[in-house]
Design a protein around this motif. Structure first.
Motif, PDB file in Angstrom:
ATOM      1  N   UNK A 124     -55.903 -33.749  67.874  1.00 55.83           N
ATOM      2  CA  UNK A 124     -54.838 -33.955  66.899  1.00 55.83           C
ATOM      3  C   UNK A 124     -54.309 -32.573  66.525  1.00 55.83           C
ATOM      4  N   UNK A 125     -52.984 -32.410  66.562  1.00 56.07           N
ATOM      5  CA  UNK A 125     -52.346 -31.138  66.242  1.00 56.07           C
ATOM      6  C   UNK A 125     -51.339 -31.351  65.122  1.00 56.07           C
ATOM      7  N   UNK A 126     -51.365 -30.480  64.108  1.00 51.03           N
ATOM      8  CA  UNK A 126     -50.391 -30.574  63.029  1.00 51.03           C
ATOM      9  C   UNK A 126     -50.348 -29.296  62.229  1.00 51.03           C
ATOM     10  N   UNK A 127     -49.316 -29.143  61.439  1.00 52.75           N
ATOM     11  CA  UNK A 127     -49.209 -27.967  60.568  1.00 52.75           C
ATOM     12  C   UNK A 127     -49.866 -28.273  59.225  1.00 52.75           C
ATOM     13  N   UNK A 128     -50.564 -27.262  58.712  1.00 53.31           N
ATOM     14  CA  UNK A 128     -51.395 -27.456  57.522  1.00 53.31           C
ATOM     15  C   UNK A 128     -50.625 -27.705  56.237  1.00 53.31           C
ATOM     16  N   UNK A 129     -49.307 -27.445  56.237  1.00 51.75           N
ATOM     17  CA  UNK A 129     -48.508 -27.701  55.044  1.00 51.75           C
ATOM     18  C   UNK A 129     -47.281 -28.564  55.369  1.00 51.75           C
ATOM     19  N   UNK A 130     -47.308 -29.259  56.474  1.00 54.36           N
ATOM     20  CA  UNK A 130     -46.238 -30.199  56.832  1.00 54.36           C
ATOM     21  C   UNK A 130     -46.314 -31.366  55.862  1.00 54.36           C
ATOM     22  N   UNK A 131     -45.278 -31.586  55.045  1.00 53.94           N
ATOM     23  CA  UNK A 131     -45.373 -32.651  54.056  1.00 53.94           C
ATOM     24  C   UNK A 131     -45.558 -34.041  54.663  1.00 53.94           C
ATOM     25  N   UNK A 132     -44.990 -34.284  55.828  1.00 54.67           N
ATOM     26  CA  UNK A 132     -45.180 -35.591  56.475  1.00 54.67           C
ATOM     27  C   UNK A 132     -46.634 -35.754  56.904  1.00 54.67           C
ATOM     28  N   UNK A 133     -47.184 -34.735  57.541  1.00 51.20           N
ATOM     29  CA  UNK A 133     -48.544 -34.796  58.077  1.00 51.20           C
ATOM     30  C   UNK A 133     -49.591 -34.791  56.969  1.00 51.20           C
ATOM     31  N   UNK A 134     -49.378 -33.959  55.968  1.00 46.71           N
ATOM     32  CA  UNK A 134     -50.375 -33.802  54.905  1.00 46.71           C
ATOM     33  C   UNK A 134     -50.244 -34.884  53.835  1.00 46.71           C
ATOM     34  N   UNK A 135     -49.032 -35.068  53.315  1.00 48.01           N
ATOM     35  CA  UNK A 135     -48.836 -35.936  52.147  1.00 48.01           C
ATOM     36  C   UNK A 135     -48.806 -37.426  52.469  1.00 48.01           C
ATOM     37  N   UNK A 136     -48.556 -37.787  53.729  1.00 49.55           N
ATOM     38  CA  UNK A 136     -48.461 -39.211  54.079  1.00 49.55           C
ATOM     39  C   UNK A 136     -49.751 -39.769  54.683  1.00 49.55           C
ATOM     40  N   UNK A 137     -50.833 -38.982  54.608  1.00 51.83           N
ATOM     41  CA  UNK A 137     -52.137 -39.489  55.004  1.00 51.83           C
ATOM     42  C   UNK A 137     -52.574 -39.192  56.427  1.00 51.83           C
ATOM     43  N   UNK A 138     -51.706 -38.569  57.218  1.00 51.79           N
ATOM     44  CA  UNK A 138     -52.066 -38.288  58.609  1.00 51.79           C
ATOM     45  C   UNK A 138     -53.219 -37.284  58.712  1.00 51.79           C
ATOM     46  N   UNK A 139     -53.175 -36.244  57.899  1.00 55.29           N
ATOM     47  CA  UNK A 139     -54.243 -35.246  57.921  1.00 55.29           C
ATOM     48  C   UNK A 139     -55.576 -35.890  57.544  1.00 55.29           C
ATOM     49  N   UNK A 140     -55.578 -36.723  56.517  1.00 50.30           N
ATOM     50  CA  UNK A 140     -56.812 -37.407  56.118  1.00 50.30           C
ATOM     51  C   UNK A 140     -57.317 -38.310  57.249  1.00 50.30           C
ATOM     52  N   UNK A 141     -56.406 -39.033  57.909  1.00 48.90           N
ATOM     53  CA  UNK A 141     -56.798 -39.895  59.033  1.00 48.90           C
ATOM     54  C   UNK A 141     -57.356 -39.069  60.178  1.00 48.90           C
ATOM     55  N   UNK A 142     -56.752 -37.904  60.428  1.00 47.17           N
ATOM     56  CA  UNK A 142     -57.224 -37.029  61.508  1.00 47.17           C
ATOM     57  C   UNK A 142     -58.614 -36.489  61.196  1.00 47.17           C
ATOM     58  N   UNK A 143     -58.817 -36.070  59.966  1.00 45.94           N
ATOM     59  CA  UNK A 143     -60.146 -35.554  59.591  1.00 45.94           C
ATOM     60  C   UNK A 143     -61.213 -36.637  59.727  1.00 45.94           C
ATOM     61  N   UNK A 144     -60.874 -37.837  59.348  1.00 49.56           N
ATOM     62  CA  UNK A 144     -61.823 -38.943  59.477  1.00 49.56           C
ATOM     63  C   UNK A 144     -62.098 -39.238  60.955  1.00 49.56           C
ATOM     64  N   UNK A 145     -61.048 -39.186  61.765  1.00 49.71           N
ATOM     65  CA  UNK A 145     -61.180 -39.474  63.191  1.00 49.71           C
ATOM     66  C   UNK A 145     -62.111 -38.490  63.898  1.00 49.71           C
ATOM     67  N   UNK A 146     -62.003 -37.217  63.569  1.00 44.58           N
ATOM     68  CA  UNK A 146     -62.782 -36.204  64.286  1.00 44.58           C
ATOM     69  C   UNK A 146     -64.164 -35.955  63.683  1.00 44.58           C
ATOM     70  N   UNK A 147     -64.416 -36.442  62.486  1.00 46.00           N
ATOM     71  CA  UNK A 147     -65.675 -36.169  61.797  1.00 46.00           C
ATOM     72  C   UNK A 147     -66.883 -36.583  62.632  1.00 46.00           C
ATOM     73  N   UNK A 148     -67.737 -35.613  62.903  1.00 45.49           N
ATOM     74  CA  UNK A 148     -69.000 -35.876  63.581  1.00 45.49           C
ATOM     75  C   UNK A 148     -68.895 -36.221  65.060  1.00 45.49           C
TER      76      UNK A 148
END
Length: 193
Positions: A124-148
């Protein structure tokens, strides 16, 4: 080499998406790039998303699933932003997926099944302050996906651009795009066998 089914973002099948695909082809990979917008392209995300809403996100996703028909089972599904939806759906539901590349978006894995399928690597690739990626839940989904998971990676790049790898737009971030492309090629080299 790897075979890739690459889905475009809300701007449509732009020259930038074509250039990204061509970069993968120059490295020896086979890349299929269907046009989910049936020839339409847009100059900004608002217009492109408006078109997707008008047609229906389910219709766009169905076009993506249809694009996989007749292609080998062992394929890497890739998508930019809106294109992540069909890419992720296919990676999770079509047997034999070789991997997934999710750029500027990530849907919770539970949207397409109980969990991400074992043995299907993902980046998963994204910018750390992209409002679409960060604020709309994509970053959280990505972190959950890759965890462990050892075969799942999240790469964050500094900046606010959503389509940072899209040449020809104001959001294009050459350094981040080059690093992203390098990581994608390493991923494809690893899954090709």
């Amino acid at each position: 080499m790897a075979e890739v089914l690459l889905f475009h973002h809300a701007l449509g099948l732009t020259e930038g998406v074509g250039a990204f695909a061509d970069g993968l082809r120059r490295a020896g990979h086979t890349v299929h790039v269907p046009d989910l917008y049936e020839g339409r392209t847009f100059g900004n995300l608002e217009a492109g998303v408006g078109y997707a809403q008008e047609v229906g996100f389910d219709t766009i996703a169905a076009r993506g699933v249809k694009a996989a028909e007749g292609l080998p089972e062992r394929i890497v599904y890739a998508g930019f932003s809106l294109g992540v939806v069909p890419a992720q759906k296919l990676a999770q539901t079509r047997p034999g997926a070789a991997g997934a590349l999710l750029l500027s978006a990530c849907v919770p894995a539970t949207a397409f099944g109980p969990a991400w399928p074992g043995g299907v690597p993902v980046q998963v690739h994204g910018m750390d302050a992209d409002p679409f990626f960060v604020d709309e839940g994509d970053l959280a989904a990505a972190r959950e996906l890759v965890a462990g998971a050892g075969d799942r990676e999240l790469f964050l790049y500094p900046g606010t651009a959503h389509l940072f790898a899209e040449r020809g737009t104001q959001e294009y971030a050459p350094e981040a795009a080059a690093l992203c492309a390098e990581r994608v090629l390493c991923f494809l080299d690893a899954v090709k066998g």
